[in-house]
Design a protein around this motif. Structure first.
Motif, short mmCIF file in Angstrom:
data_model
loop_
_atom_site.label_atom_id
_atom_site.label_comp_id
_atom_site.label_asym_id
_atom_site.label_seq_id
_atom_site.Cartn_x
_atom_site.Cartn_y
_atom_site.Cartn_z
N LEU A 41 -61.54 10.16 70.62
CA LEU A 41 -62.89 11.02 70.17
C LEU A 41 -62.90 10.95 68.62
O LEU A 41 -64.01 10.47 68.02
CB LEU A 41 -62.99 12.24 70.64
N ALA A 42 -61.94 11.04 67.97
CA ALA A 42 -61.98 11.16 66.42
C ALA A 42 -62.07 9.68 65.74
O ALA A 42 -62.93 9.64 64.94
CB ALA A 42 -60.86 11.65 65.73
N VAL A 43 -61.77 8.87 66.69
CA VAL A 43 -61.99 7.31 66.06
C VAL A 43 -63.38 6.97 66.39
O VAL A 43 -63.84 5.58 65.67
CB VAL A 43 -60.74 6.48 66.44
N GLY A 44 -64.03 7.50 67.29
CA GLY A 44 -65.39 7.31 67.55
C GLY A 44 -65.64 6.69 69.01
O GLY A 44 -66.88 6.21 69.11
N ARG B 32 -63.63 14.32 61.78
CA ARG B 32 -63.83 14.72 63.08
C ARG B 32 -62.71 15.17 63.87
O ARG B 32 -62.99 16.01 64.87
CB ARG B 32 -64.42 13.38 63.72
N ARG B 33 -61.41 14.84 63.46
CA ARG B 33 -60.26 15.31 64.23
C ARG B 33 -60.09 16.66 64.01
O ARG B 33 -59.84 17.80 64.94
CB ARG B 33 -59.08 14.57 63.70
N GLY B 34 -60.20 17.33 62.79
CA GLY B 34 -60.34 18.50 62.26
C GLY B 34 -61.24 19.57 63.21
O GLY B 34 -60.91 20.56 63.71
N ASP B 35 -62.56 18.93 63.10
CA ASP B 35 -63.44 19.55 64.27
C ASP B 35 -63.03 19.65 65.56
O ASP B 35 -63.13 20.85 66.13
CB ASP B 35 -64.86 18.85 63.94
N LEU B 36 -62.55 18.56 65.98
CA LEU B 36 -62.25 18.73 67.39
C LEU B 36 -60.92 19.48 67.77
O LEU B 36 -60.94 20.44 68.69
CB LEU B 36 -62.03 17.06 67.85
N ALA B 37 -60.25 19.48 66.65
CA ALA B 37 -58.93 20.20 67.00
C ALA B 37 -59.29 21.84 67.20
O ALA B 37 -58.48 22.72 67.54
CB ALA B 37 -57.97 20.11 65.66
N ARG B 38 -60.45 22.20 66.42
CA ARG B 38 -61.09 23.59 66.59
C ARG B 38 -61.47 23.91 67.82
O ARG B 38 -61.71 24.87 68.22
CB ARG B 38 -61.81 24.13 65.43
N ALA C 116 -44.58 5.93 60.73
CA ALA C 116 -45.72 6.05 61.10
C ALA C 116 -46.71 6.88 60.14
O ALA C 116 -46.28 7.85 59.79
CB ALA C 116 -46.09 6.13 62.57
N LEU C 117 -47.76 6.23 60.11
CA LEU C 117 -48.76 7.16 59.36
C LEU C 117 -49.80 7.89 60.47
O LEU C 117 -50.59 6.94 60.97
CB LEU C 117 -49.66 6.37 58.45
N PRO C 118 -49.94 8.82 60.74
CA PRO C 118 -50.75 9.55 61.72
C PRO C 118 -52.31 9.50 61.15
O PRO C 118 -52.56 9.49 60.30
CB PRO C 118 -50.18 11.15 62.02
N LEU C 119 -53.06 9.46 62.45
CA LEU C 119 -54.71 9.39 62.05
C LEU C 119 -54.98 10.43 61.20
O LEU C 119 -56.08 10.26 60.70
CB LEU C 119 -55.29 8.81 63.30
N SER C 120 -54.27 11.40 61.55
CA SER C 120 -54.64 12.89 60.89
C SER C 120 -54.28 12.90 59.43
O SER C 120 -54.37 14.15 58.73
CB SER C 120 -54.21 14.11 61.63
N ALA C 121 -53.54 11.97 58.86
CA ALA C 121 -52.88 12.00 57.48
C ALA C 121 -54.04 12.51 56.43
O ALA C 121 -54.91 11.94 56.44
CB ALA C 121 -52.34 10.71 57.00
#
Ligand code: TRP
Length: 335
Positions: free
Chosen positions: A70-73, A292-298, A206-211
């Motif tokens: 969802l975060a990548v769109g 977006r990831r931060g928002d979804l994680a909440r 690896a570099l996570p998408l949340s970096a």
């Protein structure tokens, strides 16, 4: 353009997705999702085939991977995100297909051989792991999918799936299942920061998408460049240089990348400005994803709801083909 080809891809939820997934498959899915009916499967049962001792790890990562999508769109209104274990038809078809495939055939699959070697399984390979290509064929055929975007390592698995398709169709006496086309990723494998292999969480490169910005900078700073390029004025090597591999993959200005390569080769261009450029590009790419990831994680419950609805939709989408395949291969039509 809308085509009738159904697209299926999947990921094993063994950890959060990283930049290698973005370059290799998430980008393709974002493009296909404009034009195709697309399903994305979180393959938790497949992930268990080499994590049977640690189901908790897989359990934890299901929502993580859904959140990454969802975060990548990926828009759940256009791409159905679903959970493998929530689709019993897949397990059912797997069991039926296992009777159409020999152990010798599975042991010959180059991808499986390589994975068994990499995990050091030897003869102690879990039976479920050896047969996961059959379960993957069940995934693809249950959806009636005919297009599977994947890396070259997945091509032998599609070949096996097509052998199963042929057997089912022969037994059905008609073209019940479409031939599956593997849409080979043109993106070269993204190396890890060390340049030693592909980016993977298990290799710790690896570099996570949340970096965040600091993590991105540290990651780029740690990249292997050209150990022979000691002074800025020295000629540098572009081949095998991880910074350039990433600029190739992500820099929106490829003309500039070509010019930078020429200067680097000639001498007079240091690693520092290149790394600064790359860190900026990666931050621009990941900042909106991270937000977006931060928002979804909440709101993990919302993510779970999306996954639940997607799995229900997938159950409906696989019901008819699943029943038709069972009618051919099983002794009894269920329900
Ligand atoms: N084997 C794939 C991977 O490791 C995951 C997967 C499971 C998959 N089922 C699939 C991919 C069906 C494509 C189609 O990434």
């Amino acid at each position: 353009m809308t085509t009738h080809q159904i697209v299926l891809t999947g990921d094993r939820p063994t950890g959060p997705l990283h930049l290698g997934h973005y370059a290799g498959s998430l980008r393709t899915r974002l493009a296909l999702h404009q034009s195709h009916r697309q399903y994305v499967l979180i393959a938790d049962n497949q992930a268990l085939t080499d994590n049977g001792h640690d189901p908790d790890r897989i359990r934890r990562n299901i929502v993580e991977v859904a959140t990454d999508y969802l975060a990548v769109g990926l828009d759940p209104a256009r791409t159905t995100i679903c959970l493998q274990s929530g689709l019993p038809v897949l397990a059912d078809l797997t069991q039926l297909y296992l009777n159409l495939v020999t152990v010798a055939r599975l042991e010959r699959i180059p991808t499986i051989r390589a994975e068994i070697a990499a995990r050091g399984f030897g003869r102690a390979v879990p039976a479920g792991f050896l047969v996961y290509p059959v379960s993957q064929a069940a995934d693809i055929t249950a959806f009636g999918a005919s297009l599977v975007p994947a890396g070259a390592d997945q091509a032998p698995l599609i070949e096996l799936a097509n052998e199963i398709v042929q057997k089912v169709n022969r037994q059905a006496g008609r073209d019940l299942l479409p031939t599956i086309e593997c849409l080979l990723s043109t993106a070269p494998r993204l190396p890890g920061a060390d340049g030693a292999g592909k980016m993977s969480k298990s290799a710790g490169n690896a570099l996570p998408l949340s970096a965040d910005r600091t993590t991105i900078k540290a990651f780029v700073d740690s990249m292997y460049t050209d150990p022979g390029h000691l002074r800025v004025s020295d000629p540098g090597r572009v081949e095998g240089n991880v910074v350039f591999a990433y600029l190739d993959a992500f820099d929106p200005d490829q003309e500039e990348v070509a010019a930078l390569k020429a200067r680097y080769r000639r001498g007079g261009l240091g690693d520092v400005p290149l790394k600064r450029r790359l860190a900026g590009i990666l931050n621009d790419l990941l900042a909106p994803i991270r937000e977006r990831r931060g928002d979804l994680a909440r709101r993990p419950d919302d993510v779970q709801d999306i996954l639940r609805h997607g799995t229900e939709a997938a159950r409906a989408a696989t019901a008819e083909t699943g029943a038709a395949i069972r009618a051919v291969l099983a002794t009894q039509k269920l329900i």
